[in-house]
Design an enzyme around this catalytic site. Sequence first.
Site, short mmCIF file in Angstrom:
data_model
loop_
_atom_site.label_atom_id
_atom_site.label_comp_id
_atom_site.label_asym_id
_atom_site.label_seq_id
_atom_site.Cartn_x
_atom_site.Cartn_y
_atom_site.Cartn_z
N TRP A 1 9.98 18.64 -27.82
CA TRP A 1 9.39 19.97 -27.75
C TRP A 1 9.81 20.76 -26.52
CZ3 TRP A 1 7.07 19.63 -23.14
CH2 TRP A 1 6.49 18.43 -22.75
N ASN A 2 10.45 20.14 -25.54
CA ASN A 2 10.61 20.87 -24.27
C ASN A 2 11.72 21.92 -24.31
OD1 ASN A 2 12.49 18.79 -24.31
ND2 ASN A 2 12.47 18.55 -22.09
N LYS B 1 14.75 16.91 -37.86
CA LYS B 1 13.28 16.82 -37.70
C LYS B 1 12.89 17.42 -36.34
CE LYS B 1 10.07 14.18 -36.01
NZ LYS B 1 9.09 15.22 -35.69
N SER C 1 11.26 10.68 -25.73
CA SER C 1 10.78 9.72 -24.73
C SER C 1 11.45 8.36 -24.90
CB SER C 1 9.27 9.58 -24.87
OG SER C 1 8.98 9.05 -26.15
N GLY D 1 12.37 6.35 -28.28
CA GLY D 1 13.81 6.05 -28.40
C GLY D 1 14.04 4.59 -28.74
N GLU E 1 19.05 10.48 -26.01
CA GLU E 1 18.88 11.24 -24.76
C GLU E 1 17.41 11.09 -24.38
OE1 GLU E 1 21.02 12.41 -22.83
OE2 GLU E 1 22.74 12.22 -24.14
N LEU E 2 17.15 10.35 -23.31
CA LEU E 2 15.76 9.96 -23.03
C LEU E 2 15.28 10.56 -21.70
CD1 LEU E 2 16.19 6.30 -24.32
CD2 LEU E 2 15.46 8.31 -25.61
N CYS F 1 13.81 16.73 -18.80
CA CYS F 1 14.33 15.37 -18.57
C CYS F 1 15.18 15.36 -17.31
CB CYS F 1 15.16 14.93 -19.76
SG CYS F 1 16.36 16.16 -20.25
N SER F 2 15.77 16.51 -16.97
CA SER F 2 16.66 16.60 -15.81
C SER F 2 15.93 17.05 -14.55
CB SER F 2 17.80 17.57 -16.11
OG SER F 2 17.26 18.86 -16.37
N GLU G 1 8.53 9.15 -15.03
CA GLU G 1 8.76 10.54 -15.37
C GLU G 1 7.40 11.23 -15.54
OE1 GLU G 1 10.34 11.44 -19.35
OE2 GLU G 1 11.84 12.64 -18.31
N TRP H 1 26.71 15.99 -21.36
CA TRP H 1 25.30 15.84 -21.01
C TRP H 1 24.86 14.43 -21.37
CZ3 TRP H 1 21.93 18.50 -18.20
CH2 TRP H 1 20.59 18.09 -18.23
P1 NAD Z 1 8.67 12.06 -28.09
O1 NAD Z 1 9.51 10.85 -27.90
O2 NAD Z 1 7.22 11.93 -28.15
O3 NAD Z 1 9.11 12.83 -29.42
C1 NAD Z 1 10.44 13.19 -29.68
C2 NAD Z 1 10.65 13.34 -31.17
O4 NAD Z 1 10.51 12.04 -31.77
C3 NAD Z 1 9.61 14.23 -31.84
O5 NAD Z 1 10.23 14.98 -32.84
C4 NAD Z 1 8.64 13.22 -32.45
O6 NAD Z 1 7.92 13.70 -33.56
C5 NAD Z 1 9.59 12.12 -32.85
N1 NAD Z 1 8.97 10.80 -33.06
C6 NAD Z 1 7.77 10.35 -32.58
N2 NAD Z 1 7.56 9.08 -33.00
C7 NAD Z 1 8.63 8.72 -33.74
C8 NAD Z 1 9.02 7.53 -34.42
N3 NAD Z 1 8.24 6.45 -34.42
N4 NAD Z 1 10.22 7.50 -35.05
C9 NAD Z 1 11.04 8.56 -35.03
N5 NAD Z 1 10.72 9.74 -34.41
C10 NAD Z 1 9.54 9.81 -33.76
O7 NAD Z 1 9.14 13.06 -26.91
P2 NAD Z 1 8.54 14.48 -26.56
O8 NAD Z 1 7.19 14.24 -25.92
O9 NAD Z 1 8.65 15.38 -27.71
O10 NAD Z 1 9.58 14.99 -25.44
C11 NAD Z 1 9.52 14.63 -24.11
C12 NAD Z 1 10.50 13.52 -23.80
O11 NAD Z 1 11.82 13.90 -24.19
C13 NAD Z 1 10.59 13.22 -22.34
O12 NAD Z 1 10.55 11.84 -22.10
C14 NAD Z 1 11.96 13.77 -21.92
O13 NAD Z 1 12.53 13.16 -20.81
C15 NAD Z 1 12.74 13.60 -23.16
N6 NAD Z 1 13.89 14.54 -23.18
C16 NAD Z 1 15.15 14.07 -22.87
C17 NAD Z 1 16.24 14.93 -22.83
C18 NAD Z 1 17.63 14.44 -22.48
O14 NAD Z 1 18.58 15.17 -22.70
N7 NAD Z 1 17.78 13.25 -21.91
C19 NAD Z 1 16.06 16.28 -23.15
C20 NAD Z 1 14.79 16.73 -23.47
C21 NAD Z 1 13.70 15.84 -23.49
#
Ligand code: NAD
Length: 486
Positions: free
Chosen positions: A158-159, A182, A236, A240, A257-258, A291-292, A390, A456
Amino acid sequence: MSEATVLNPVLAGLYIDGQWRSGGEQLTVINPSTEERLAIVTGGDANAVYDAVQASRQAFVAWSKTTGAARAMILRNIAAGVAAKRERLIELQCRNNGKPAFEAGIDVDDVIATFNYYAVLAEASDGQQNSAVELPSDDFTARLRREPCGVVGLIVPWNFPMVTTAWKLAPALAAGCCVVLKPSEVTPLAELELAHIIASSGLPGGVFNLVCGTGAAVGAPLSGHPGVAKISFTGSNAVGVQVMQRAAETVKGVSLELGGKSSLLVLADADLDLAVELASGGGYFNAGQMCSATSRVLVAQALLEPFLERLVAKAESIKVAGPLEEGAEMGPLVNQAQYQRVIAHIEAGKQAGARLLCGGGRPDNQPRGYFLQPAVFTQVPLDSALWREEIFGPVLCVRGFDSEAEAIALANDSQFGLVASVVSGDTANAERVADALQAGLVWINAPQVIFAQAAWGGYKQSSLGRELGPWGLQAFQEIKHVIRAV
Ligand code: NAD
């Protein structure tokens, strides 16, 4: 329009095989500035995922055989469609994400640049296909083909919903893959708008499919579907890992990308004002939900006191307000769960002995919404969660160092390794330190500028693979060599 305006009570959240459909589950989408409902999006389930993958597999037969030039034309149409809807997309991100308009504008421009960049790479791929491979034998010839890997599942957070989508979608389409996207259930509105743009871009039905929904209802079945060749996931670490486990059952490719816990290093020869500006940008942009985020700031001991004084003044001067308010510099956090999570981290940090110099609470003039005054901590214990995990909120931890070696060791002492920043008045010093940092991208005396041409992704538990640049395209391609006896 006032902040409270409801966009539309119910929006169809499924676009499958070129048709809009309503799903079963009702996802409530809120405005984090007002805590009010913006819209209801009807999300899908495993059946919708099944239909979307079926449609993608059928569409793949023809789409995978198109020329790069034909795909480039569609990518440019999408870029033009996004540019034409720029204001609308900014507004949706202001309302749904809480991003100030100037930040939402940067996101939209990044999306346009990404689609145009991969249009260039798609076009170039026609001339590179079947390139000759030199062999140490006159008895054989060989040629190299790069072919689309198949139907791919794209799961985004969502970010930066639009940007993370574009970084996956543009190269996937450029490669000739078909896609099931998705979005995050928290912020689907900009991606729904993007899907409408794509629907009128000339893309054949079934090449691009959208399935809104929760991770459990949609993300998990998509990750496990045997008809999906690859999952590209941003989110997250916890999720992941789950995605990777599901994908392992059918040995599908995974790009991840976590999270991050990145550092900004202020060397003894740094310009203090620039250092404060970059620390503020690296920690508070998007309300720190990056994330960055360079959330660990390491400062040469001699500069520590004046740096902290100026950073606190800067943090206190930031106008925290609804994104559509005049002069807003930082909006709210995205939702209540994230707000409570960040506040819990701040409280735990205080309990662990860290010293809060400013911020960390609700601004006086914002009685509602998930607003948080940007925080500066110092004296943060190295084994505390505040230092190591984080936080994903507007929280900076500042620490002094005595030597360059100590600064590098502190920066690298993390399970993550996404990015880093170095501030220094001496190019040779800065470049030497940059080379020693375990991070996929290092900025020197620069804000977090991102170019579609540069990769990236990061080291260690931050990433698996790289996005953007030619690496972003290769992530969606199979390599085939054809060797023939002459
Ligand atoms: P999240 O992991 O909660 O959700 C990410 C996506 O995964 C959402 O669409 C969610 O619905 C889906 N999801 C949730 N459970 C799932 C499952 N069991 N199987 C498959 N998909 C599932 O993350 P968030 O809270 O939406 O975003 C924040 C996180 O994203 C932070 O940890 C941040 O560091 C990371 N992030 C990383 C980068 C990067 O480039 N490294 C960029 C942006 C955000």
